[in-house]
Scaffold this active site. Structure first.
Site, PDB file in Angstrom:
ATOM      1  N   ARG A   1       0.834  -1.171   0.096  1.00 32.82           N
ATOM      2  CA  ARG A   1      -0.113   0.051  -0.077  1.00 32.82           C
ATOM      3  C   ARG A   1       0.957   1.274   0.068  1.00 32.82           C
ATOM      4  NH1 ARG A   1       1.763   1.774   4.062  1.00 32.82           N
ATOM      5  NH2 ARG A   1       0.414   3.651   3.956  1.00 32.82           N
TER       6      ARG A   1
ATOM      7  N   ALA B   1       0.708   5.076  -2.267  1.00 37.61           N
ATOM      8  CA  ALA B   1       0.762   5.661  -3.659  1.00 37.61           C
ATOM      9  C   ALA B   1       2.057   5.066  -4.301  1.00 37.61           C
ATOM     10  CB  ALA B   1       0.462   7.108  -3.673  1.00 37.61           C
TER      11      ALA B   1
ATOM     12  N   ARG C   1      -7.323   0.008  -7.642  1.00 35.93           N
ATOM     13  CA  ARG C   1      -7.387   1.124  -6.427  1.00 35.93           C
ATOM     14  C   ARG C   1      -7.537   2.438  -7.519  1.00 35.93           C
ATOM     15  NH1 ARG C   1      -4.284   1.251  -0.971  1.00 35.93           N
ATOM     16  NH2 ARG C   1      -6.199   2.318  -0.274  1.00 35.93           N
TER      17      ARG C   1
ATOM     18  N   GLN D   1      -3.263   2.675   9.991  1.00 36.88           N
ATOM     19  CA  GLN D   1      -1.824   2.666   9.195  1.00 36.88           C
ATOM     20  C   GLN D   1      -0.793   3.382  10.079  1.00 36.88           C
ATOM     21  OE1 GLN D   1      -4.542   3.215   7.576  1.00 36.88           O
ATOM     22  NE2 GLN D   1      -4.605   2.590   5.434  1.00 36.88           N
TER      23      GLN D   1
ATOM     24  N   ASP E   1      -1.914  11.044  -2.601  1.00 35.27           N
ATOM     25  CA  ASP E   1      -2.178   9.965  -3.212  1.00 35.27           C
ATOM     26  C   ASP E   1      -2.526  10.783  -4.811  1.00 35.27           C
ATOM     27  OD1 ASP E   1      -3.101   8.712  -0.677  1.00 35.27           O
ATOM     28  OD2 ASP E   1      -2.897   7.152  -2.023  1.00 35.27           O
TER      29      ASP E   1
ATOM     30  N   LYS F   1      -5.041  10.059   2.379  1.00 33.60           N
ATOM     31  CA  LYS F   1      -5.811   9.219   3.320  1.00 33.60           C
ATOM     32  C   LYS F   1      -7.122  10.143   4.047  1.00 33.60           C
ATOM     33  CE  LYS F   1      -5.722   5.813   4.010  1.00 33.60           C
ATOM     34  NZ  LYS F   1      -6.829   4.922   3.209  1.00 33.60           N
TER      35      LYS F   1
HETATM   36  O1  MRU Z   1      -4.712   3.259   1.936  1.00 32.12           O
HETATM   37  P1  MRU Z   1      -3.126   3.535   1.904  1.00 32.12           P
HETATM   38  O2  MRU Z   1      -2.640   2.915   3.232  1.00 32.12           O
HETATM   39  O3  MRU Z   1      -2.597   2.985   0.430  1.00 32.12           O
HETATM   40  O4  MRU Z   1      -3.158   5.093   2.092  1.00 32.12           O
HETATM   41  C1  MRU Z   1      -1.935   5.602   1.963  1.00 32.12           C
HETATM   42  C2  MRU Z   1      -1.769   7.197   2.045  1.00 32.12           C
HETATM   43  O5  MRU Z   1      -2.955   7.619   2.104  1.00 32.12           O
HETATM   44  C3  MRU Z   1      -0.464   7.864   1.923  1.00 32.12           C
HETATM   45  O6  MRU Z   1      -0.523   9.018   2.848  1.00 32.12           O
HETATM   46  C4  MRU Z   1      -0.243   8.113   0.656  1.00 32.12           C
HETATM   47  O7  MRU Z   1      -0.457   6.981  -0.305  1.00 32.12           O
HETATM   48  C5  MRU Z   1       1.203   8.489   0.464  1.00 32.12           C
HETATM   49  S1  MRU Z   1       2.441   7.323   0.417  1.00 32.12           S
HETATM   50  C6  MRU Z   1       3.996   7.893   0.270  1.00 32.12           C
END
Ligand code: MRU
Length: 374
Positions: A61, A63, A104, A215, A256, A267
Site C-alpha cells: 500500500r 501511492a 485502486r 496505518q 495519493d 488518506k
Molecule cells: O490506503 P493507503 O494505506 O494506501 O493510503 C496511503 C496514504 O494515504 C498515503 O498517505 C499516501 O499514499 C502517500 S504514501 C507515500
C-alpha cells in the site's frame, strides 16, 4: 500465495523493504502490511491475480509502492503470453493493464506506472520482429525496475528538500503512513524526518492512529520506532486539541494525487487535520514525488475517491464495534484545498502557492521537456 517462512517476530530489521523483485524465484517479494506490527512476514507474489489481491487488501500500500507493485504485476500477468500471436499478446497486455490499474482508483501512481510499462511494451512490439513479444515482456520488467529505482531516488531528494523545513526540536504531526513502507525508498512525508534525524536533529513525531485501518498506529509507529525516532501515537480525534495546546510545530503528510490547482488528495482524515492546522496557524506540508501530481485533473473534487468495505469500519479493531444492520460509509481518501497547504515538497524542489504555476513548472523541470502527463 507462496509464503516465505522466514518470519521475523519482534526482530529489528535494519531496512524495511516493502517490495522487491526477486530474479532467483521470478517473484515480487512484499511485506504483508496487514500483519504489522505483530508480524513482519515476507510473501512472494507470483501471479497477477495475487498482486491485484495484495493491492486491494492493502498488503502492499501507499501511492508510490502500489505503482511499483502494479508495474511488476503487469510483468507477472504477461507470463506465458510470449507464444501468443502478436494480436493476442496485445489484447492480453491491454486486459492485464486495465485490471491492475483499476484495483485502486485514487492514487494516480498506480495507473501512471502501469501506463509506463504498457508504453514500454508497445514500443518493443512496434519493431514487429520474431522476438518482439519476449522483448516486450523484458521491457516491462526493465521499466518496472526503473520506476522502483526512480522512486528510491525521489524519496531521498524529498527528504533532503523537506529537511530544510524542519527545525531542530520540532514536534511533527503526521497522518497515515507515508514512510518506507509506502514507497521503494525512505518514504515521502517521513523522508524529511529520517534525514533530519540522521543529521542529529532532536524530533518528536505525533503519529495519528488513522482510522479505520490504523496505518499510523500500526505502520508509522512501527517503522519510526525501529529507526529509533521518538514517536507517540494519538487517536485521530486528539490532533486538534494537541495543536490548541501548542504541542505541534508542523504537520507533514503524503499524497495519493495532487490536482493541477494544488488540491491534495490523501488518506481520509487529512482534510480535518488541515482545517485544524489552518485554525491554529501551523504549517501544513505535503510531500510527494512528481509521479503523484496529476495535471490532467484541474481540481480536487474531480479526483476519484475509493470507497472501501463496511467491515473495515465495523470490525476494523478485531471485534465488531458497530451494531449489525447499521449503515456504514467508508471513503478511503479526502481532499484538502490548496489554500490550506503551506508547501508541496517534491524530488524536484518545493512548490508554494499559487500552485497552478508552481506545479506546472516542476513538471517541466529537470529534463526541460514539456512535462509529464498521466
Ligand atoms: O490506503 P493507503 O494505506 O494506501 O493510503 C496511503 C496514504 O494515504 C498515503 O498517505 C499516501 O499514499 C502517500 S504514501 C507515500
Amino acid at each position: 500465495m507462496d509464503v516465505d517462512r522466514n518470519v521475523n517476530r519482534g526482530g529489528r530489521p535494519r531496512v524495511l523493504v516493502p517490495i522487491e523483485w526477486r530474479d532467483d524465484v521470478e517473484a515480487v517479494r512484499i511485506i504483508d502490511q496487514t500483519l504489522l506490527p505483530e508480524e513482519l512476514r515476507y510473501v512472494d507474489v507470483v501471479t497477477v491475480d495475487q498482486m491485484c489481491e495484495a493491492i486491494s487488501k492493502l498488503r502492499v500500500r501507499g501511492a508510490p509502492a502500489i505503482g511499483v507493485a502494479g508495474a511488476l504485476g503487469v510483468y507477472l500477468g504477461m507470463r506465458g503470453h510470449e507464444g501468443d500471436s502478436a494480436e493476442a499478446f496485445a489484447r492480453a497486455l491491454e486486459d492485464v493493464c486495465q485490471r491492475v490499474s483499476s484495483v485502486r482508483p485514487t492514487a494516480v501512481n498506480l495507473s501512471w506506472a502501469v501506463g509506463r510499462v504498457q508504453a514500454a511494451a508497445k514500443r518493443e512490439m512496434a519493431s514487429g520482429d520474431a522476438y518482439a513479444k519476449a522483448g516486450a515482456r523484458a521491457a516491462i520488467l526493465d521499466e518496472a525496475l526503473a520506476i522502483m529505482d526512480e522512486d528510491r531516488r525521489c524519496c531521498e531528494l524529498i527528504g533532503l528538500h523537506g529537511a530544510e523545513l524542519i527545525p531542530d526540536g520540532a514536534r511533527v504531526l503526521t497522518h497515515c503512513n507515508a514512510g518506507a513502507l509506502a514507497t521503494a525508498g525512505i518514504g515521502t512525508a517521513l523522508a524529511p524526518i529520517y534525514v533530519r534525524h540522521s543529521q542529529g536533529a532532536r524530533l518528536k513525531v505525533w503519529a495519528d492512529e488513522t482510522r479505520p485501518l490504523l496505518q499510523g498506529a500500526r505502520l508509522t509507529a512501527y517503522e519510526l520506532s525501529q529507526a529509533g525516532i521518538d514517536v507517540t501515537v494519538i487517536c485521530d480525534n486528539m490532533a486538534a486539541s494537541l495543536m490548541a495546546a501548542g504541542k505541534v510545530d508542523l504537520v507533514i503528510v503524503g499524497a495519493d494525487r495532487v490536482a493541477a490547482n494544488g488540491d491534495v488528495c490523501n488518506k481520509i482524515g487529512t482534510y480535518g487535520l488541515a482545517c485544524a492546522a489552518w485554525v491554529h496557524q501551523i504549517p501544513f506540508y505535503v510531500a510527494c514525488p512528481t509521479s503523484t501530481l496529476d495535471l490532467s485533473i484541474r481540481r480536487g473534487e474531480d479526483i476519484p475517491i475509493e470507497e472501501r468495505g463496511q467491515e473495515e469500519v465495523a470490525c476494523g479493531l478485531g471485534r465488531r464495534t458497530v451494531p449489525e444492520g447499521v449503515a456504514i460509509y467508508n471513503p478511503a481518501f479526502d481532499v484538502t484545498p490548496a489554500r490550506m497547504v503551506t508547501a508541496i515538497i517534491t524530488e524536484r524542489g518545493i512548490a508554494r502557492p499559487p500552485y497552478g504555476r508552481g506545479l506546472a513548472r516542476l513538471m517541466q523541470s529537470e529534463d526541460g521537456s514539456a512535462g509529464k502527463t498521466h
